[in-house]
Write a protein that holds these residues in place. Structure first.
Motif: not given
Ligand SMILES: [Mn+2]
Ligand SMILES: [Mn+2]
Ligand SMILES: [Zn+2]
Ligand SMILES: [Zn+2]
Lengths: 138, 138
Positions: A87, A102-106, B110-112, B115
């Motif tokens: 995280h 916990h962002p989406t994407g890498n 990338d941070l919904p 979150e």
DNA sequence: TCCTACGTTGGACTTTGTCTAAGTCAAATG
DNA sequence: CATTTGACTTAGACAAAGTCCAACGTAGGA
């Protein structure tokens, strides 16, 4: 976290009251304590425990992979027992509050080869900064 | 960087030899010096300059937005004159070498919302870690 | 040229963390 | 159990990075 003591034993480490207390103190959600905060709480359970031992034990837990060191500011390192799920962190610029996110994407995939300069990139830390609800209201 | 002195003057700041020297020292590509490194270089141009003044001036440049503070480890802060183009950093875990990188994508996107926990998120720092070509070869 | 508010200085101080020598004790052994 | 031993703990000295302060110096306006 509860079987940490077993893992330590499995590594041939001596079990002591000090190590047990430090492991107990480091437990919970969104816990990101400084070494001195860990020491302050440890002292309530084991008054004789020294600062040096807290530092030593935290270092051992980090080596073991049970705890992660988090550096969100220029002040003290913080110790994060949430080492199991990868995280990142969201930090309040004013009061220092820290949340796990916990962002989406890498982000690693977002770094093209041309931007790696021959480095072997193995890890990425992302720190989001802003104001927490309390601090934004002031 | 060369018109920095003009901007400082525009803010009604007194121009001094010390401030000029610090601004001169902070120039170049991939420059990420610690305050003491800035001081060491400044001293070669102005032997009497004090550590306190270097710290003061660096702090002023940061406030002005001309220099960015970068914290890649828990050692000394680093001062980055590349404040004009947003970028992130790639750091060698062994020797500490730092490169500017420009990843694709926007980590903020990338941070919904779920979150963000009510935070007003304004900024994000990304630090890539790995080994530089030299250190990977050893 | 003179004044003075702002800038500079050196050193004391703070915070965070490391190191060490001496004492203590967990646990292996018999 | 009692013994033994080396790993663990401790207090305090030390170090690095940065802040703070009172006294001194000077840039730039009057
Ligand atoms: Mn965390
Ligand atoms: Mn940079
Ligand atoms: Zn806050
Ligand atoms: Zn390297």
């Amino acid at each position: 976290m509860s079987d940490l003591l077993e893992r330590l034993r499995g590594r041939g480490w001596r079990m002591t009251a000090q190590r047990r207390v430090v492991a107990e103190v480091l437990d919970g959600e969104h816990v990101h304590m400084t070494a001195d905060e860990v020491h302050a709480r440890a002292v309530t359970k084991l008054p004789e425990i020294s600062r040096a031992t807290v530092y030593n034990t935290l270092g051992e837990l980090v080596t073991l992979g049970e705890v992660i060191e988090v550096t969100t500011d220029r002040r003290a390192k913080r110790y994060d027992p949430n080492a199991h799920r990868p995280h990142h962190h969201l930090v309040c610029a004013r009061c220092g509050a820290i949340r796990d996110v916990h962002p989406t994407g890498n982000p690693l995939a977002d770094l093209p080869d041309a931007e790696r300069f021959g480095f072997t990139v193995s890890d990425v830390e992302v720190t989001y900064r802003g104001l927490c609800p309390d601090c934004a209201g002031i």
